[in-house]
Design a protein around this motif. Structure first.
Motif, PDB file in Angstrom:
ATOM      1  N   GLY A  66     -14.335   2.227  -3.197  1.00  0.00           N
ATOM      2  CA  GLY A  66     -13.226   1.628  -2.482  1.00  0.00           C
ATOM      3  C   GLY A  66     -12.165   1.060  -3.384  1.00  0.00           C
ATOM      4  N   ASP A  70     -10.809   5.288  -3.641  1.00  0.00           N
ATOM      5  CA  ASP A  70     -11.039   5.426  -2.212  1.00  0.00           C
ATOM      6  C   ASP A  70     -10.085   6.369  -1.521  1.00  0.00           C
ATOM      7  OD1 ASP A  70      -8.877   3.764  -2.475  1.00  0.00           O
ATOM      8  OD2 ASP A  70      -9.600   2.205  -1.154  1.00  0.00           O
ATOM      9  N   PHE A 264     -19.996  -0.590  -0.518  1.00  0.00           N
ATOM     10  CA  PHE A 264     -18.817  -1.453  -0.569  1.00  0.00           C
ATOM     11  C   PHE A 264     -17.917  -1.249   0.657  1.00  0.00           C
ATOM     12  CE2 PHE A 264     -14.258  -1.235  -1.780  1.00  0.00           C
ATOM     13  CZ  PHE A 264     -14.010  -2.562  -2.093  1.00  0.00           C
ATOM     14  N   GLU A 265     -17.594  -0.006   0.936  1.00  0.00           N
ATOM     15  CA  GLU A 265     -16.662   0.259   2.045  1.00  0.00           C
ATOM     16  C   GLU A 265     -17.269  -0.121   3.389  1.00  0.00           C
ATOM     17  OE1 GLU A 265     -13.640   0.931   1.663  1.00  0.00           O
ATOM     18  OE2 GLU A 265     -13.413   1.885  -0.292  1.00  0.00           O
ATOM     19  N   ILE A 268     -17.151  -4.028   3.493  1.00  0.00           N
ATOM     20  CA  ILE A 268     -15.876  -4.736   3.709  1.00  0.00           C
ATOM     21  C   ILE A 268     -15.230  -4.367   5.042  1.00  0.00           C
ATOM     22  CG2 ILE A 268     -15.459  -5.045   1.230  1.00  0.00           C
ATOM     23  CD1 ILE A 268     -13.231  -2.918   1.450  1.00  0.00           C
ATOM     24  N   ARG A 269     -15.411  -3.110   5.478  1.00  0.00           N
ATOM     25  CA  ARG A 269     -14.722  -2.713   6.717  1.00  0.00           C
ATOM     26  C   ARG A 269     -15.587  -2.963   7.954  1.00  0.00           C
ATOM     27  NH1 ARG A 269     -10.661   2.148   4.930  1.00  0.00           N
ATOM     28  NH2 ARG A 269     -11.065   1.989   2.722  1.00  0.00           N
ATOM     29  N   SER A 399     -11.753  -7.044  -6.554  1.00  0.00           N
ATOM     30  CA  SER A 399     -12.246  -7.978  -5.534  1.00  0.00           C
ATOM     31  C   SER A 399     -13.458  -8.805  -5.999  1.00  0.00           C
ATOM     32  CB  SER A 399     -12.553  -7.245  -4.235  1.00  0.00           C
ATOM     33  OG  SER A 399     -13.123  -5.996  -4.486  1.00  0.00           O
ATOM     34  N   LEU A 459      -3.310  -2.127  -6.689  1.00  0.00           N
ATOM     35  CA  LEU A 459      -4.481  -2.920  -6.286  1.00  0.00           C
ATOM     36  C   LEU A 459      -4.489  -4.293  -6.951  1.00  0.00           C
ATOM     37  CD1 LEU A 459      -7.166  -0.091  -6.430  1.00  0.00           C
ATOM     38  CD2 LEU A 459      -6.526  -1.349  -4.375  1.00  0.00           C
ATOM     39  N   ARG A 530      -0.908   0.734   1.260  1.00  0.00           N
ATOM     40  CA  ARG A 530      -1.747  -0.362   0.747  1.00  0.00           C
ATOM     41  C   ARG A 530      -1.131  -1.732   1.031  1.00  0.00           C
ATOM     42  NH1 ARG A 530      -6.069   1.271  -2.237  1.00  0.00           N
ATOM     43  NH2 ARG A 530      -5.864   3.030  -3.682  1.00  0.00           N
ATOM     44  N   PRO A 531      -2.003  -2.766   1.120  1.00  0.00           N
ATOM     45  CA  PRO A 531      -1.529  -4.085   1.511  1.00  0.00           C
ATOM     46  C   PRO A 531      -1.262  -5.089   0.375  1.00  0.00           C
ATOM     47  CG  PRO A 531      -3.910  -4.015   1.586  1.00  0.00           C
ATOM     48  CD  PRO A 531      -3.455  -2.657   1.131  1.00  0.00           C
ATOM     49  N   GLU A 532      -1.760  -4.846  -0.848  1.00  0.00           N
ATOM     50  CA  GLU A 532      -1.896  -5.944  -1.818  1.00  0.00           C
ATOM     51  C   GLU A 532      -0.625  -6.745  -2.098  1.00  0.00           C
ATOM     52  OE1 GLU A 532      -3.095  -2.855  -2.271  1.00  0.00           O
ATOM     53  OE2 GLU A 532      -5.229  -3.240  -2.015  1.00  0.00           O
ATOM     54  N   PHE A 590      -7.044   0.571   6.576  1.00  0.00           N
ATOM     55  CA  PHE A 590      -6.641  -0.741   6.047  1.00  0.00           C
ATOM     56  C   PHE A 590      -5.177  -1.073   6.357  1.00  0.00           C
ATOM     57  CE2 PHE A 590      -6.894   1.991   2.080  1.00  0.00           C
ATOM     58  CZ  PHE A 590      -5.518   2.164   1.892  1.00  0.00           C
ATOM     59  N   GLU A 594      -5.199  -4.688   7.258  1.00  0.00           N
ATOM     60  CA  GLU A 594      -4.625  -5.584   6.254  1.00  0.00           C
ATOM     61  C   GLU A 594      -3.104  -5.639   6.275  1.00  0.00           C
ATOM     62  OE1 GLU A 594      -6.617  -5.885   2.353  1.00  0.00           O
ATOM     63  OE2 GLU A 594      -7.364  -3.886   2.798  1.00  0.00           O
ATOM     64  N   THR A 618     -11.960  -8.978   1.625  1.00  0.00           N
ATOM     65  CA  THR A 618     -11.009  -8.134   0.894  1.00  0.00           C
ATOM     66  C   THR A 618     -10.383  -7.057   1.771  1.00  0.00           C
ATOM     67  OG1 THR A 618     -10.665  -7.011  -1.215  1.00  0.00           O
ATOM     68  CG2 THR A 618     -12.679  -6.438  -0.001  1.00  0.00           C
ATOM     69  N   GLU A 619     -10.838  -6.949   2.999  1.00  0.00           N
ATOM     70  CA  GLU A 619     -10.218  -6.025   3.959  1.00  0.00           C
ATOM     71  C   GLU A 619      -9.407  -6.829   4.989  1.00  0.00           C
ATOM     72  OE1 GLU A 619     -10.440  -2.751   3.527  1.00  0.00           O
ATOM     73  OE2 GLU A 619     -10.098  -1.809   5.459  1.00  0.00           O
TER      74      GLU A 619
HETATM   75  C1  DMJ Z   1      -8.886  -1.999   0.941  1.00  0.00           C
HETATM   76  O1  DMJ Z   1      -9.929  -1.276   1.481  1.00  0.00           O
HETATM   77  C2  DMJ Z   1      -9.358  -3.286   0.320  1.00  0.00           C
HETATM   78  O2  DMJ Z   1      -8.293  -4.141   0.153  1.00  0.00           O
HETATM   79  C3  DMJ Z   1     -10.041  -3.085  -1.001  1.00  0.00           C
HETATM   80  O3  DMJ Z   1     -10.356  -4.300  -1.621  1.00  0.00           O
HETATM   81  C4  DMJ Z   1      -9.175  -2.274  -1.932  1.00  0.00           C
HETATM   82  N1  DMJ Z   1      -8.628  -1.096  -1.330  1.00  0.00           N
HETATM   83  C5  DMJ Z   1      -8.122  -1.111   0.016  1.00  0.00           C
HETATM   84  C6  DMJ Z   1      -6.650  -1.356   0.187  1.00  0.00           C
HETATM   85  O4  DMJ Z   1      -5.825  -0.931  -0.784  1.00  0.00           O
END
Ligand code: DMJ
Length: 643
Positions: A66, A70, A264-265, A268-269, A399, A459, A530-532, A590, A594, A618-619
């Motif tokens: 992830g 991912d 992991f995936e 978190i999801r 994360s 990320l 992506r959200p970061e 995400f 996110e 982290t999600e």
């Molecule tokens: C998400 O699944 C989570 O934020 C993860 O920690 C990293 N990758 C993706 C979003 O970019």
């Protein structure tokens, strides 16, 4: 005519002596053993091996982790042509054979609930090893003193400082901000409606071709976009949509899959999504589902060190390391991103096994020697040693750091080890990774055995928010320093957006080769929703109320609308530097969980999911702070009343 039996010749009619027959049989059985034995030494790709060995002992089909590999997998090749990757097998530690369990009354709370609900497991006494192991682990845990009381939703609610949705669902008083918030809500509804129309029950929507995508990250589990959306729909007040999602969980979320999943995936999801849906709504279905799923993840920890491997077969419990991870190693960002969810699994199940598993990881990491105080990205689950010295606050590491500070915050600031490890790691990162570019931009480089790679991944942009939320709890004299660092990193990440034609940021940007905060390599130019960066805007807004963060968030909304919105959903793009965009045909789950949630929170009042009560996994799934003392006091009060 009489046939005379010759001396020393067997009566079998083969005309062989007994000793000769014995030798022949010996040779034959040797040959058979050799042939089957040889199967084990064949490369995993050999078809013969797959035919002869049971599925769980062959290599699983999956994609990367992830944290770095991912979602961009689909950019490399058409989805329909995805094929198995090699993996490092760990079959030695976890048997895949079926075991017959003797009938035994179940001791777990969740099993009781399942029986009461007429659940499917009642009469099934032949369980795969994963079930058997976790059942015995459960029994051991309760022998060791797992508390007998059950989780009380009412007590949990009573220990929150504020109402989760605020006074008016976080509605901002400023009309322009409210309008912007409504726009984000519309985007969520649009993304959801299209998912529902074209991909219902699949993991993600392919918005250009208008169909569903399943992929191979979740081991046969379905509905990733549904689980990831539950809390976003709920906090946005999209109740009809939330109810559809809940109903799907009730009727169609099948956890009895037998595929190979990223631990992991899934954690978190699915675990994160179900946990937060439960805490926000109190709906029992989310609790029973998440406890059922949590139990299926436990066999991944059956390694010599207790450090889980990256891939687990949810049916058999067999686990593997990713084929691309050096020497069968586990990934820091993967095994280091379980703590928040597992602590809550213990809270809900009243079974200490989950916390024990993650505390064991913590202990090992705390003890092991760290180069320059840094945590490399690869660790052997067999020896417990680092496998190579690549350190990154972005993919593969990210994360893990986030979960250290959030574990501390989620423990109501009682988890001192997490706190110490977080600030220790941050100090080492500052000393070795944080850089200032000639143009004055602060960034986090990557570290390869002492050599710096002047690259920062999208990320890694979550770190602005992370350093911000941790600013209050380090040394008091460093508070302002941390807030400044958080603001500088967030500014750099914003620059990576403003320097592109589309005003969306690339997957990775560099600070060498003449440019700054710009992708110099062709294959770093994509943006997959992506959200970061937006995540850091949201935290920095909450911490400083500097209006620029809301403006930056709005720039992102406009860019998303202009370049990622297609007729039937939102899609990632292949090159942020060109205005003639090429869509990657994927609406990542995400994005709903996110990106849109953080945008919505950015334009809401701070009392929507207040940080005094909630940490986001982290999600971006909100999990409540565990107030042990309050919960205990409430339990004592209850007893006093009932006496
Ligand atoms: C998400 O699944 C989570 O934020 C993860 O920690 C990293 N990758 C993706 C979003 O970019």
């Amino acid at each position: 005519m009489v046939f005379r039996k010759l001396p020393g010749v067997s009566a079998s009619g083969m005309g062989l002596r007994l000793s000769q027959k014995f030798m022949f049989l010996l040779f034959l059985s040797g040959l058979v053993t050799l042939c089957f034995g040889a199967l084990f030494f064949l490369p995993d790709s050999v078809r013969l091996k797959r035919i002869f060995l049971s599925k769980t002992e062959t290599q699983p089909v999956t994609v990367g982790s992830g944290s770095e590999n991912d979602a961009r997998e689909h950019l490399k090749k058409p989805r329909d042509q995805e094929h198995p990757r090699g993996m490092t097998s760990a079959k030695g530690e976890t048997s895949t054979k079926l075991k017959t369990l003797s009938r035994k009354p179940s001791v777990s709370h969740e099993a009781t609930e399942e029986r009461l609900a007429g659940g499917k497991a009642q009469e099934d006494f032949t369980l795969p090893r994963s079930k058997a192991e976790s059942a015995s682990e459960r029994a051991t845990a309760s022998d060791r003193g797992a508390t007998s009381d059950t989780f009380s939703y009412a007590k949990f609610k009573g220990c929150l400082l504020k109402a989760p949705l605020g006074r008016d669902n976080g509605k901002p008083s400023d009309p322009r901000t409210d309008e912007r918030r409504e726009k984000v809500k519309e985007m969520m509804k649009f993304a959801w409606d299209n998912y529902k129309r074209y991909a219902w029950g699949k993991n993600e929507l392919r918005p250009v071709t208008r169909n569903g995508h399943i992929g191979n990250m979740f081991g046969g589990l379905r509905g990733a976009s549904i689980i990831d959306s539950l809390d976003t729909l709920y906090i946005m007040g999209l109740m009809e949509e939330y109810n559809d999602a809940k109903e799907w969980v009730q009727t169609s979320l099948d956890l009895n899959s037998n595929g190979e999943a990223s631990l992991f995936e899934v954690n978190i999801r699915y675990v994160g999504g179900l946990l937060s849906a439960y805490y926000l709504t109190g709906e029992e279905v989310f609790k029973s589902k998440v406890l059922e799923l949590g139990e299926k993840l436990l066999p991944a920890f059956n390694t010599p060190t207790g450090i889980p491997r990256g891939v687990i077969n949810l049916g058999s419990g067999t686990s593997w390391s990713w084929g691309w991870a050096s020497a069968g190693s586990s990934i820091l960002a993967e095994f280091g991103t379980l703590h928040l969810e597992f602590v809550h699994l213990t809270e809900l199940s009243r079974n200490s096994i989950y916390t024990e598993k993650v505390m064991n990881i913590r202990k090992l990491l705390n003890k092991i020697e760290k180069p320059h105080g840094l945590y490399p990205n690869f660790l052997s689950p067999v020896s417990g040693n680092w496998v190579q010295h690549h350190v990154s606050i972005g993919g593969l590491g990210d994360s893990f750091y986030e979960y250290l500070i959030k574990s501390y915050l989620m423990s109501d600031k009682t988890d001192d080890d997490a706190k110490k490890m977080y600030y220790g790691a941050l100090e080492a990162i500052e000393a070795n990774l944080v850089q200032k570019s000639p143009g004055g931009l602060t960034y986090m480089a990557e570290w390869r055995g002492g050599i710096l790679d002047h690259k920062m991944g999208h990320l890694a942009c979550f770190s602005g928010g992370m350093i911000g939320i941790g600013a209050d709890d380090g040394a008091p004299e460093k508070r302002q320093h941390y807030l400044d660092l958080a603001a500088e990193i967030t500014h750099t990440c914003h620059e990576s957006y403003t320097r592109s034609a589309t005003k969306l940021g690339p997957e990775a940007f560099r600070f060498d080769g003449g440019g700054e905060a710009t992708a110099t390599r062709l294959n770093d130019r994509y943006y997959i929703l992506r959200p970061e960066v937006i995540e850091s805007y949201m935290y920095m807004w909450r911490l400083t109320h500097d209006p620029k963060y809301r403006e930056w968030g709005w720039e992102a909304v406009e860019a998303l609308e202009q370049h990622c919105r297609v007729e039937s959903g939102f899609s990632g793009i292949r090159d942020v530097y060109t205005m003639t965009v090429s869509h990657d045909n994927m609406q990542q789950s995400f994005f709903l969980s996110e990106t849109l949630k953080y945008l919505y929170l950015l334009f809401s009042d701070d009392d929507l999911l207040p940080l005094e009560d909630w940490v986001f996994n982290t999600e971006a799934h909100p999990l409540p702070i565990v107030r042990k003392t309050c919960l205990q006091d409430k339990a004592t009060q209850d007893k006093t009343v009932s006496i």
